[in-house]
Design a protein around this motif. Structure first.
Motif, PDB file in Angstrom:
ATOM      1  N   ARG A 147      -3.243   3.738  -2.733  1.00  0.00           N
ATOM      2  CA  ARG A 147      -3.160   2.804  -3.849  1.00  0.00           C
ATOM      3  C   ARG A 147      -2.165   1.701  -3.514  1.00  0.00           C
ATOM      4  NH1 ARG A 147      -2.679   6.816  -9.130  1.00  0.00           N
ATOM      5  NH2 ARG A 147      -4.725   7.835  -8.906  1.00  0.00           N
ATOM      6  N   SER A 148      -2.402   0.546  -4.075  1.00  0.00           N
ATOM      7  CA  SER A 148      -1.465  -0.563  -3.890  1.00  0.00           C
ATOM      8  C   SER A 148      -0.548  -0.652  -5.095  1.00  0.00           C
ATOM      9  CB  SER A 148      -2.224  -1.880  -3.701  1.00  0.00           C
ATOM     10  OG  SER A 148      -3.002  -2.174  -4.847  1.00  0.00           O
ATOM     11  N   SER A 160       0.841  -1.192   0.000  1.00  0.00           N
ATOM     12  CA  SER A 160       0.000   0.000   0.000  1.00  0.00           C
ATOM     13  C   SER A 160       0.874   1.238   0.000  1.00  0.00           C
ATOM     14  CB  SER A 160      -0.916   0.014   1.226  1.00  0.00           C
ATOM     15  OG  SER A 160      -1.771  -1.101   1.207  1.00  0.00           O
TER      16      SER A 160
END
Length: 376
Positions: free
Chosen positions: A61-62, A56
């Motif tokens: 966002r990953s 992450s």
């Protein structure tokens, strides 16, 4: 391997970091994100990189996390010690995959066992063998081998176990141990120091600016060749200083001291470990022998400091690493030379194979990348 220049650079960064996201690879390689994406796809296609999960980011966002792929392969490090052989197999990110220890006479079997423990199908990229000798080119100029009879027979007996199509790099064992001290031992915060090994033999690993100094003949630090004795009426003999400073002579002097004590001090120690244990317990004869040896090492250290002025001397080896030596070495060095810090080794008996492993990983990465150099 036929990789693009950007893929080579990204692979070197990935191997050095172990795992990384694309932004991290871009920062490490100094490339744009689109270029890194193309390079990662190329490495994945070749089996040299693989997605190992997600992480992450700060924005929620990953990001995909990449690690080395199965085709990246492995390397082997071999320490041909005076009595035992130590072997380590590692992935190109330094992860330990296999290890083994056995008598020096059985070194080929120890190597074969470690090779069997490597992941099936993983290509072997490089081998580094640490030897107690200077190394030289073969007569045909195609490879390296020990330069003298010190390690030649043991190397030849071990080499039959090595795959014929894998690059084999030889390095002096003291230089390997110095690298281990630099990266994970007593010299981690220093970029210049001397690693003084006192054991069966003697040697010096010289690190200047974070790199091992090898010399024109690969013989930098070969203290055994210092002229000794250097006195009126006595001619120096080749490697006489090593004969004087080595552990066998130390035990001979202990035996002489015990005879002079006329049996009043109990049985004479037959190993350095027993001698130093007695000294630690306050045994008067043992303490006297250890004190004299510490003074001798202090004089040798003073010779090193007079030439190199390294600021730090790390004492290692089967004898040199005993902390009981430190006060006497420091005192004699302070009496004879410039202010210099003296500390005991922190890597112990595994220092040589640990340093050889770092070299093997660096050579393995260079094999894959076609010459992108890795600091080691």
């Amino acid at each position: 391997m036929n990789l693009s220049e950007s893929a080579r650079a990204v692979f070197a960064v990935l191997a050095a970091s172990g795992t990384a996201t694309r932004p991290q690879l871009a920062a490490g390689a100094g490339l744009s994100k689109p270029t890194v994406s193309t390079a990662v796809a190329e490495l994945e296609s070749a089996g040299l990189a693989a997605c190992s999960g997600t992480a992450s980011g700060g924005t929620g966002r990953s990001a995909a996390v990449y690690a080395l792929g199965p085709a990246a392969g492995a390397v082997l490090a071999v320490d041909l010690g005076p009595t035992h052989t130590q072997v380590r197999g590692c992935a190109l990110d330094g992860t330990l995959l296999a290890r083994g220890t056995g008598p020096r006479a059985d070194s080929a079997d120890t190597v074969r066992a470690a090779l069997r423990d490597l992941p099936a199908g993983a290509p072997l990229r490089a081998v580094v063998v640490a030897v107690g000798d200077v190394t030289a080119r073969d007569r045909d100029g195609t490879g390296m081998r020990p330069a003298t009879a010190k390690a030649g027979p043991a190397y030849d007996a071990m080499a039959v176990a090595l795959p014929k199509d894998v690059p084999v790099h030889l390095e002096n064992n003291v230089n390997c141990a110095a690298l281990a001290e630099l990266h994970q031992g007593a010299a981690r915060d220093r970029d210049s120091f001397g690693y003084l090994r006192i054991g069966v033999g003697i040697g010096l690993g010289i690190v200047i600016g974070g790199r091992v100094l090898r010399g024109a003949n690969g013989a930098a630090g070969e203290l055994a060749r210092l002229p000794y004795p250097w006195d009126d009426g006595r001619e120096p003999r080749r490697e006489a200083l090593e004969e004087r400073m080595g552990s066998r002579s130390l035990l001979d002097r202990a035996a002489d001291a015990w005879r002079e004590a006329d049996g009043a001090d109990g049985p004479c120690p037959r190993t350095p470990e027993r001698l130093f244990a007695l000294a630690e317990e306050g045994h008067s004869t043992a303490r006297a022998v250890v004190g004299r040896h510490a003074a001798d090492i202090g004089r040798l250290a003073a010779a090193v400091v007079a030439v190199l002025d390294p600021g730090l001397i790390v004492l290692g080896g089967a004898v040199g690493a005993f902390p009981q030596l430190l006060p006497g070495v420091r005192e004699e060095l302070a009496r004879l030379s410039w202010p210099t810090e003296v500390v005991s080794s922190m890597v112990g008996d595994s220092g040589t194979v640990a340093g050889a492993s770092r070299l093997a990983v660096a050579h393995g990465i260079e094999t894959v990348t076609g010459g992108v150099r890795v600091k080691h």
